[in-house]
Design a protein around this motif. Structure first.
Motif, PDB file in Angstrom:
ATOM      1  N   LEU A  37      20.297  -1.222  18.990  1.00 25.29           N
ATOM      2  CA  LEU A  37      19.879  -1.649  17.651  1.00 25.29           C
ATOM      3  C   LEU A  37      18.937  -0.621  17.030  1.00 25.29           C
ATOM      4  O   LEU A  37      19.090  -0.224  15.871  1.00 25.29           O
TER       5      LEU A  37
ATOM      6  N   HIS B 217      26.943   3.064  13.562  1.00 26.71           N
ATOM      7  CA  HIS B 217      26.573   1.702  13.145  1.00 26.71           C
ATOM      8  C   HIS B 217      27.641   0.707  13.583  1.00 26.71           C
ATOM      9  O   HIS B 217      27.340  -0.410  14.003  1.00 26.71           O
ATOM     10  N   PHE B 218      28.891   1.153  13.477  1.00 31.05           N
ATOM     11  CA  PHE B 218      29.991   0.270  13.850  1.00 31.05           C
ATOM     12  C   PHE B 218      29.910  -0.112  15.337  1.00 31.05           C
ATOM     13  O   PHE B 218      30.174  -1.264  15.705  1.00 31.05           O
TER      14      PHE B 218
ATOM     15  N   ASP C  11      27.277  -0.540  16.981  1.00 32.87           N
ATOM     16  CA  ASP C  11      26.274  -1.588  17.112  1.00 32.87           C
ATOM     17  C   ASP C  11      26.831  -2.937  16.665  1.00 32.87           C
ATOM     18  O   ASP C  11      26.531  -3.964  17.261  1.00 32.87           O
ATOM     19  N   VAL C  12      27.669  -2.911  15.613  1.00 35.65           N
ATOM     20  CA  VAL C  12      28.311  -4.159  15.166  1.00 35.65           C
ATOM     21  C   VAL C  12      29.108  -4.771  16.316  1.00 35.65           C
ATOM     22  O   VAL C  12      28.986  -5.966  16.624  1.00 35.65           O
TER      23      VAL C  12
ATOM     24  N   ILE D 114      26.812  -6.239  18.974  1.00 35.44           N
ATOM     25  CA  ILE D 114      26.226  -7.535  18.622  1.00 35.44           C
ATOM     26  C   ILE D 114      27.155  -8.656  19.086  1.00 35.44           C
ATOM     27  O   ILE D 114      26.713  -9.661  19.638  1.00 35.44           O
TER      28      ILE D 114
END
Lengths: 122, 201
Positions: free
Chosen positions: B73, B181-182, B184-185, B188
């Motif tokens: 994150l 970023h993807f 991290d998506v 999650i």
């Protein structure tokens, strides 16, 4: 892009703090709280979707007008996630719904697990 | 080519090629979401089919998983700061934040490798049961993406150190930021639906 000269990236800091809070709340709900399991699962899945939204909108500039790409980026993401939901929920529905597996030695609460999985519908 | 080059806005969008390449990458990410959805579906269907291997509730450690989550994150946040610095025209700022991002990414990978080895010692490998196959393929595919992303970013940082921030290098860097970023998506959702739910049920 209006804020390209800004020194402090407010958007990113707010997004990061929101993500931290949501992660901690999700972990607390799952590990510490005494909430009913169904509520926990619905709650933490909702938090996951919100966090994905933070990443997409606040970090990835998915709706940035300067890109000149209009609605296409978020359309790709929206349809990707819609397909993902259909694939996961559909697989659970066809493969697990109403099916219990009990292999003796490890049985007992296994059927329980299945129940929760189905109801979560994620 | 009589390509029109804009003189305002972020560098990465100024040429038609840059704009369309970024658009293409969004389409790729849409496809990646669907790729991962098949792995999530497989995992969900096989949940509970642990045969004689340990169950996830026995093996998952909240501490390790939370550290991994915070590492990734934070790396996503610092990657966003790197793009912010890029748009201010600072090669130094970009490099510094991206190196922080990569160190955090490597830390994440280190924990994941430790975790997989630990599970293997406890008797949960990709061959142990249907459940663990699903688990290792899902988490492993994500880990592979992180590994590729780290190599890609180091190569790109090298190029940026040689060429500076241009229409082309900024487009490339913006794309790897989307990729990071993807990841991290996806994490999650792994964190929530694999680890948290695995520890609740």
């Amino acid at each position: 892009m209006a804020n390209s000269k800004k020194r402090i990236p407010t958007n990113h800091i707010v997004g990061f703090l929101l993500s931290l809070v949501m992660t901690i709340v999700a972990a607390w709900a799952a590990l510490q709280s005494d909430l009913p399991v169904m509520w926990i699962i619905i709650g933490i899945m909702a938090l996951a979707v919100l966090q994905a939204g933070v990443q997409l909108f606040m970090f990835m500039h998915v709706t940035e007008s300067a890109s000149g790409n209009g609605h296409v980026p978020w359309n790709m993401m929206f349809h990707g996630f819609a397909l993902a939901a259909i694939v996961v929920a559909g697989s659970l529905f066809t493969m697990s719904f109403g099916f219990s597996h009990d292999h003796g030695d490890n049985g007992g609460n296994e059927q329980h697990h299945e129940q929760h999985q189905e109801e979560s519908g994620y | 080519m009589s390509e029109e080059v804009k003189t305002t806005g972020p560098l990465e969008y100024r040429t038609n090629e840059g704009q369309m390449t970024i658009l293409g990458f969004w389409i790729f990410l849409g496809a990646e979401v669907v790729l991962f959805s098949t792995l999530f579906a497989t995992y969900a269907v096989l949940f509970g089919r642990t045969a004689d291997a340990p169950t996830p509730a026995e093996l998952f450690e909240p501490g390790t998983v939370l550290i991994m989550t915070f590492l990734l994150l934070t790396s996503s946040f610092t990657c966003g700061l790197a793009v912010h610095e890029m748009r201010r025209g600072s090669v130094k700022g970009l490099t510094r934040w991206m190196l922080v991002t990569l160190v955090l990414g490597l830390g994440f990978l280190g924990f994941e490798i430790y975790e997989f080895i630990h599970y293997a010692h406890e008797g949960a490998t990709i061959q142990s049961s249907a459940y663990w196959s699903g688990f290792f393929i899902l988490a492993g595919t994500h880990g592979l993406h992180v590994t590729l992303g780290i190599g890609w970013a180091f190569a790109l940082l090298h190029q940026i150190s040689k060429r500076g921030i241009t229409n082309v290098t900024s487009r490339k860097f913006f794309i790897i930021s989307l990729y990071w970023h993807f990841l991290d998506v996806i994490w999650i959702f792994i964190f929530t639906s694999v680890y948290l739910i695995g520890m609740v049920l």
